[in-house]
Scaffold this active site. Structure first.
Site, PDB file in Angstrom:
ATOM      1  N   HIS A 106      64.186  -7.879 -16.973  1.00 30.51           N
ATOM      2  CA  HIS A 106      63.993  -6.944 -18.109  1.00 30.51           C
ATOM      3  C   HIS A 106      64.165  -7.649 -19.521  1.00 30.51           C
ATOM      4  CE1 HIS A 106      64.937  -2.869 -16.036  1.00 30.51           C
ATOM      5  NE2 HIS A 106      64.789  -3.522 -15.106  1.00 30.51           N
ATOM      6  N   GLU A 116      65.987  -7.409 -21.838  1.00 24.23           N
ATOM      7  CA  GLU A 116      67.535  -7.440 -22.332  1.00 24.23           C
ATOM      8  C   GLU A 116      68.161  -8.655 -21.689  1.00 24.23           C
ATOM      9  OE1 GLU A 116      66.061  -4.564 -21.404  1.00 24.23           O
ATOM     10  OE2 GLU A 116      67.078  -2.776 -22.185  1.00 24.23           O
ATOM     11  N   CYS A 138      68.899   0.450 -19.480  1.00 22.78           N
ATOM     12  CA  CYS A 138      69.212   1.020 -18.160  1.00 22.78           C
ATOM     13  C   CYS A 138      70.537   0.574 -17.780  1.00 22.78           C
ATOM     14  CB  CYS A 138      68.087   0.555 -17.413  1.00 22.78           C
ATOM     15  SG  CYS A 138      68.580  -1.221 -16.748  1.00 22.78           S
ATOM     16  N   CYS A 152      70.946  -3.061 -17.565  1.00 27.73           N
ATOM     17  CA  CYS A 152      71.131  -3.794 -18.584  1.00 27.73           C
ATOM     18  C   CYS A 152      72.249  -3.534 -19.584  1.00 27.73           C
ATOM     19  CB  CYS A 152      69.748  -3.622 -19.408  1.00 27.73           C
ATOM     20  SG  CYS A 152      68.507  -4.518 -18.609  1.00 27.73           S
TER      21      CYS A 152
END
Length: 151
Positions: A53, A55, A83, A86
Site C-alpha cells: 500500500h 502508506e 485501511c 495502514c
C-alpha cells in the site's frame, strides 16, 4: 493554496503514477519540517504484494531516510483514508499527523468504518480528512470505471 492542499497535490501526483501503472490510484507523501521526505504509490499488482500500500511504502522510505522507525513530528498525506493495516502502521511508526483526501466507507480506519484513534493504543495521531476529497475520489472513480468498462 494552503499547506495541506500543497502536500495533498503531491500525493495526488503519486496516485496518478499508480493509475498509469494500472494500480489502484492511491498516493502518499510524508513531510518532516516542511519537506517531503518520502513519496509512494500503491504497488500491490506490480510487486504482487498485498502489503504494498502507498502508506506502508512511504513509511518504510521515511524511516530509512531519517534513520529510525519513530516518525514523530512527521505528517502523512494520503489520497484515501487509510485501511486498518495502514492505520496500524501509522500508529506504530508514531506519525504525528495524518491528512487524507477521500473518505473510504468500505475500509477506512480513521473515522469511516473504524476509528483507531478512539482506542487505547500507545499513540494517537491527529487526523484530518477530506482535503481535496473530490479530486482524490475522482481518480478512484475513473480507475474503477475503466476497470469495469462503464461508460
Amino acid at each position: 493554496m494552503n499547506e495541506h492542499e500543497q502536500y495533498m497535490n503531491a500525493a495526488i501526483g503519486m496516485a496518478k503514477k499508480a493509475f498509469n501503472k494500472d494500480e489502484v490510484p492511491v498516493g502518499a507523501v510524508i513531510v518532516s519540517r516542511g519537506k517531503i521526505i518520502a513519496r509512494a504509490c500503491n504497488a500491490r499488482e506490480t510487486k504482487r504484494d498485498p502489503l504494498a500500500h502507498a502508506e506502508l511504502i512511504a513509511i518504510k522510505k521515511a524511516a530509512k531516510k531519517i534513520g529510525g522507525w519513530r516518525l514523530t513530528g512527521c505528517t502523512l498525506y494520503v489520497t484515501l483514508e487509510p485501511c486498518p493495516m495502514c492505520a496500524g502502521a501509522v500508529i506504530n511508526a508514531r506519525i504525528g499527523e495524518v491528512v487524507f483526501g477521500a473518505y473510504d466507507p468500505k475500509a477506512g480506519a480513521f473515522g469511516s468504518l473504524y476509528d483507531l484513534c478512539e482506542g487505547r493504543l500507545n499513540h494517537t495521531p491527529r487526523v484530518t480528512g477530506g482535503i481535496l476529497a473530490d479530486k482524490c475520489a475522482q481518480l478512484l472513480i475513473e480507475y474503477f470505471r475503466q476497470k469495469r468498462n462503464i461508460d
